[in-house]
Every structure is written in C-alpha cells, then in structure tokens.
Write a protein that holds these residues in place. Sequence first.
Motif, PDB file in Angstrom:
ATOM      1  N   ALA A  25      30.638 -16.773 -16.157  1.00  0.00           N
ATOM      2  CA  ALA A  25      30.308 -17.246 -14.816  1.00  0.00           C
ATOM      3  C   ALA A  25      29.424 -16.201 -14.143  1.00  0.00           C
ATOM      4  CB  ALA A  25      31.576 -17.465 -14.001  1.00  0.00           C
ATOM      5  N   ILE A  26      28.528 -16.664 -13.293  1.00  0.00           N
ATOM      6  CA  ILE A  26      27.673 -15.777 -12.516  1.00  0.00           C
ATOM      7  C   ILE A  26      28.108 -15.892 -11.065  1.00  0.00           C
ATOM      8  CG2 ILE A  26      25.321 -15.289 -11.768  1.00  0.00           C
ATOM      9  CD1 ILE A  26      24.410 -16.598 -14.431  1.00  0.00           C
ATOM     10  N   THR A  27      28.562 -14.785 -10.492  1.00  0.00           N
ATOM     11  CA  THR A  27      29.024 -14.749  -9.108  1.00  0.00           C
ATOM     12  C   THR A  27      28.089 -13.860  -8.311  1.00  0.00           C
ATOM     13  OG1 THR A  27      31.298 -15.023  -9.848  1.00  0.00           O
ATOM     14  CG2 THR A  27      30.975 -14.220  -7.598  1.00  0.00           C
ATOM     15  N   GLU A  28      27.534 -14.421  -7.253  1.00  0.00           N
ATOM     16  CA  GLU A  28      26.607 -13.680  -6.401  1.00  0.00           C
ATOM     17  C   GLU A  28      27.189 -13.616  -4.996  1.00  0.00           C
ATOM     18  OE1 GLU A  28      21.882 -13.777  -5.242  1.00  0.00           O
ATOM     19  OE2 GLU A  28      22.842 -15.629  -5.894  1.00  0.00           O
ATOM     20  N   ILE A  29      27.356 -12.404  -4.488  1.00  0.00           N
ATOM     21  CA  ILE A  29      27.872 -12.199  -3.141  1.00  0.00           C
ATOM     22  C   ILE A  29      26.694 -11.826  -2.255  1.00  0.00           C
ATOM     23  CG2 ILE A  29      29.430 -10.850  -1.697  1.00  0.00           C
ATOM     24  CD1 ILE A  29      31.059 -10.313  -4.267  1.00  0.00           C
ATOM     25  N   ILE A  30      26.492 -12.582  -1.184  1.00  0.00           N
ATOM     26  CA  ILE A  30      25.397 -12.355  -0.252  1.00  0.00           C
ATOM     27  C   ILE A  30      26.021 -11.894   1.063  1.00  0.00           C
ATOM     28  CG2 ILE A  30      23.382 -13.363   0.892  1.00  0.00           C
ATOM     29  CD1 ILE A  30      24.463 -15.392  -1.870  1.00  0.00           C
ATOM     30  N   GLY A  31      25.939 -10.595   1.331  1.00  0.00           N
ATOM     31  CA  GLY A  31      26.590 -10.043   2.515  1.00  0.00           C
ATOM     32  C   GLY A  31      28.091 -10.260   2.442  1.00  0.00           C
ATOM     33  N   SER A  32      28.700 -10.524   3.584  1.00  0.00           N
ATOM     34  CA  SER A  32      30.134 -10.815   3.601  1.00  0.00           C
ATOM     35  C   SER A  32      30.402 -12.237   4.083  1.00  0.00           C
ATOM     36  CB  SER A  32      30.857  -9.823   4.512  1.00  0.00           C
ATOM     37  OG  SER A  32      30.390  -9.970   5.840  1.00  0.00           O
ATOM     38  N   THR A  33      29.328 -13.059   4.045  1.00  0.00           N
ATOM     39  CA  THR A  33      29.493 -14.415   4.578  1.00  0.00           C
ATOM     40  C   THR A  33      29.111 -15.525   3.601  1.00  0.00           C
ATOM     41  OG1 THR A  33      27.266 -14.371   5.532  1.00  0.00           O
ATOM     42  CG2 THR A  33      29.081 -13.653   6.946  1.00  0.00           C
ATOM     43  N   ARG A  34      28.620 -15.179   2.422  1.00  0.00           N
ATOM     44  CA  ARG A  34      28.214 -16.237   1.493  1.00  0.00           C
ATOM     45  C   ARG A  34      28.466 -15.795   0.060  1.00  0.00           C
ATOM     46  NH1 ARG A  34      22.256 -18.649   1.906  1.00  0.00           N
ATOM     47  NH2 ARG A  34      21.810 -16.839   0.642  1.00  0.00           N
ATOM     48  N   LEU A  35      28.924 -16.738  -0.755  1.00  0.00           N
ATOM     49  CA  LEU A  35      29.241 -16.497  -2.150  1.00  0.00           C
ATOM     50  C   LEU A  35      28.747 -17.679  -2.964  1.00  0.00           C
ATOM     51  CD1 LEU A  35      31.147 -14.588  -3.983  1.00  0.00           C
ATOM     52  CD2 LEU A  35      32.817 -16.395  -3.686  1.00  0.00           C
ATOM     53  N   SER A  36      28.039 -17.399  -4.042  1.00  0.00           N
ATOM     54  CA  SER A  36      27.518 -18.451  -4.907  1.00  0.00           C
ATOM     55  C   SER A  36      28.030 -18.209  -6.318  1.00  0.00           C
ATOM     56  CB  SER A  36      25.984 -18.416  -4.877  1.00  0.00           C
ATOM     57  OG  SER A  36      25.460 -19.365  -5.770  1.00  0.00           O
ATOM     58  N   ILE A  37      28.561 -19.246  -6.946  1.00  0.00           N
ATOM     59  CA  ILE A  37      29.134 -19.125  -8.290  1.00  0.00           C
ATOM     60  C   ILE A  37      28.560 -20.203  -9.190  1.00  0.00           C
ATOM     61  CG2 ILE A  37      31.247 -19.135  -9.665  1.00  0.00           C
ATOM     62  CD1 ILE A  37      32.718 -18.333  -7.040  1.00  0.00           C
ATOM     63  N   GLN A  38      28.039 -19.785 -10.335  1.00  0.00           N
ATOM     64  CA  GLN A  38      27.588 -20.715 -11.373  1.00  0.00           C
ATOM     65  C   GLN A  38      28.557 -20.608 -12.537  1.00  0.00           C
ATOM     66  OE1 GLN A  38      23.576 -19.666 -12.360  1.00  0.00           O
ATOM     67  NE2 GLN A  38      22.813 -20.148 -10.337  1.00  0.00           N
ATOM     68  N   GLY A  39      28.858 -21.728 -13.148  1.00  0.00           N
ATOM     69  CA  GLY A  39      29.839 -21.758 -14.226  1.00  0.00           C
ATOM     70  C   GLY A  39      31.149 -22.380 -13.764  1.00  0.00           C
ATOM     71  N   LEU A  40      31.080 -23.170 -12.714  1.00  0.00           N
ATOM     72  CA  LEU A  40      32.258 -23.838 -12.152  1.00  0.00           C
ATOM     73  C   LEU A  40      32.816 -24.867 -13.128  1.00  0.00           C
ATOM     74  CD1 LEU A  40      34.013 -24.449  -9.562  1.00  0.00           C
ATOM     75  CD2 LEU A  40      32.319 -26.231  -9.078  1.00  0.00           C
TER      76      LEU A  40
END
Length: 97
Positions: A25-40
């Motif tokens: 899975a690829i997890t990307e944290i953008i600041g402390s307000t957004r999170l994007s995850i690929q591989g769900l």
Amino acid sequence: MSSGKEKRGLKRFLIEQEENIRQKAITEIIGSTRLSIQGLRDILSFSAEEIRIMTVSGMQRVCGDSLTITILTQDSIEIQGKITMLILTEEIVGDIK
C-alpha cells in the motif's frame, strides 16, 4: 540525457517488479489534515474520530477529529480532518481479497 537503452532497461525493470509494487500500500500524509492511501481493499469501520481500513499491506487505523472520506475509488481512499495518529499493522485480518 539518457539513452534509449537505459529507458528500455527501466521499463523492463518496472514491468518485472509490478507484482512486488502492487503488494504494498502507498500511504501519503499531506500535513496533518489529509491522508491518501492506494492499495485499499476494504473499509472496516469509520467514525468522525477513527477510520480503520484494510489495504494490500495490512490494516491501517487513522485517528483524529472530524475525519471524513473525501475520495473513494475501488482501490484508493482520501481522508481529511484533523489527523492525530496513524497506526500501521502488517497483519492481514481474515482472508480479504
């Protein structure tokens, strides 16, 4: 400038490694307000304070305040809100495919 031979080598490498890349899975944290995850794979539970999801790499638990799912596709998710904690677990719960 790279040669055509180097480009073919990189392309061949990526094709050969595609299976390994898709298993994580690829997890990307953008600041402390957004999170994007690929591989769900699945959303296990969600509330404004906690969202638990199953990915190809294991379970991920997102904790915070005012959490919302803003984008959901077949294999990715984006979560927004005040994110205070992310817990990653490599164990795959059950046989989710």
